[in-house]
Design a protein around this motif. Structure first.
Motif, PDB file in Angstrom:
ATOM      1  N   ALA A 147       0.822  -1.212   0.000  1.00 48.64           N
ATOM      2  CA  ALA A 147       0.000   0.000   0.000  1.00 48.64           C
ATOM      3  C   ALA A 147       0.856   1.262   0.000  1.00 48.64           C
ATOM      4  N   ARG A 148       2.099   1.134   0.450  1.00 45.76           N
ATOM      5  CA  ARG A 148       3.010   2.271   0.499  1.00 45.76           C
ATOM      6  C   ARG A 148       2.423   3.433   1.307  1.00 45.76           C
ATOM      7  N   THR A 149       1.841   3.092   2.438  1.00 41.23           N
ATOM      8  CA  THR A 149       1.336   4.113   3.355  1.00 41.23           C
ATOM      9  C   THR A 149       2.258   4.096   4.575  1.00 41.23           C
ATOM     10  N   SER A 168       2.479   5.766   7.277  1.00 38.81           N
ATOM     11  CA  SER A 168       1.839   5.830   8.598  1.00 38.81           C
ATOM     12  C   SER A 168       1.309   4.469   9.027  1.00 38.81           C
ATOM     13  N   ALA A 221      -4.611   6.243   8.504  1.00 44.42           N
ATOM     14  CA  ALA A 221      -4.820   5.904   7.095  1.00 44.42           C
ATOM     15  C   ALA A 221      -6.313   5.669   6.893  1.00 44.42           C
ATOM     16  N   ARG A 257      -8.155  -0.246  -1.633  1.00 45.57           N
ATOM     17  CA  ARG A 257      -6.829   0.327  -1.372  1.00 45.57           C
ATOM     18  C   ARG A 257      -6.751   0.902   0.024  1.00 45.57           C
ATOM     19  N   PHE A 314      -4.829   4.197   1.908  1.00 46.73           N
ATOM     20  CA  PHE A 314      -4.184   5.455   1.555  1.00 46.73           C
ATOM     21  C   PHE A 314      -4.086   6.338   2.776  1.00 46.73           C
ATOM     22  N   GLU A 315      -3.268   7.347   2.674  1.00 46.17           N
ATOM     23  CA  GLU A 315      -3.143   8.362   3.721  1.00 46.17           C
ATOM     24  C   GLU A 315      -3.069   9.716   3.038  1.00 46.17           C
TER      25      GLU A 315
END
Length: 194
Positions: free
Chosen positions: A29-31, A33, A80, A95, A97-98
């Motif tokens: 997810a590449r978040t 936080s 997130a 998905r 996300f942040e």
């Protein structure tokens, strides 16, 4: 007056819980936080996400359900969000996300909690303006997945809002919808003859 948060469809919640328990889903997810969160993370405050497709000539908005959004809490704050979407087979995780809409949603919900009138919170996306609003629906018993904004409902633009529209300021639908319609309508092309 407390908000009357509608229950999300159980299959939508299950898809988020499954994704949260998957190290691969969280890592991909590449978040940051969410990756750095200490302790348990929990999906909370499910909100149906509706999309404003267009407004008819008589001023009636056409909206459709696009999914459910869950704020993902770690400790005292949302770090997130997770989106789900309807599919032919039910609900699917979309998905993580942040970013600014996560904190803006949490802030707008806190602000709405202080209002004297009870509301059913929803999200309304206005794609033509790259805008997201907290939609405070006055009918607490309504199906959260259906309906359209009523004239007396409130829309609270989330930050970042488009230029000229104040973020976190509640507007009656009857007042803000004409502005959104005018701003999202493309200007006619000028034709020249040679």
């Amino acid at each position: 007056m407390p908000l009357h948060v509608p229950p999300a469809p159980a299959p939508a919640l299950r898809t988020v819980l499954t994704a949260l328990s998957s190290p691969t889903a969280v890592r991909e997810a590449r978040t940051p936080s969410l990756l750095r969160a200490r302790g348990p993370v929990t999906p909370e405050l499910p909100l149906p996400v509706h999309v404003l497709d267009h407004v008819a000539a008589d001023g009636v908005p056409s909206v459709r359900l696009a999914g459910w959004r869950f704020l993902i809490r770690s400790g005292e704050r949302a770090v997130a969000a997770a989106d789900t979407m309807p599919t032919a087979d039910g609900w699917a995780f979309s998905r993580f996300f942040e970013g600014p809409y996560v904190t803006a949603t949490e802030s707008a919900l806190r602000q709405a909690e202080t209002m004297t009138q009870p509301f059913q919170p929803r999200l309304l996306s206005v794609p033509g303006l790259y805008m997201l609003t907290l939609w405070l629906h006055g009918d607490l018993t309504a199906d959260a997945a259906a309906g359209r904004p009523q004239a007396t409902d409130l829309l609270v633009p989330l930050a970042p809002a488009p230029p000229g529209i104040a973020a976190h300021r509640p507007h009656r639908v009857a007042d803000l919808l004409p502005v959104l319609t005018l701003r999202s309508t493309p200007a006619p092309l000028l034709h020249t003859t040679a």
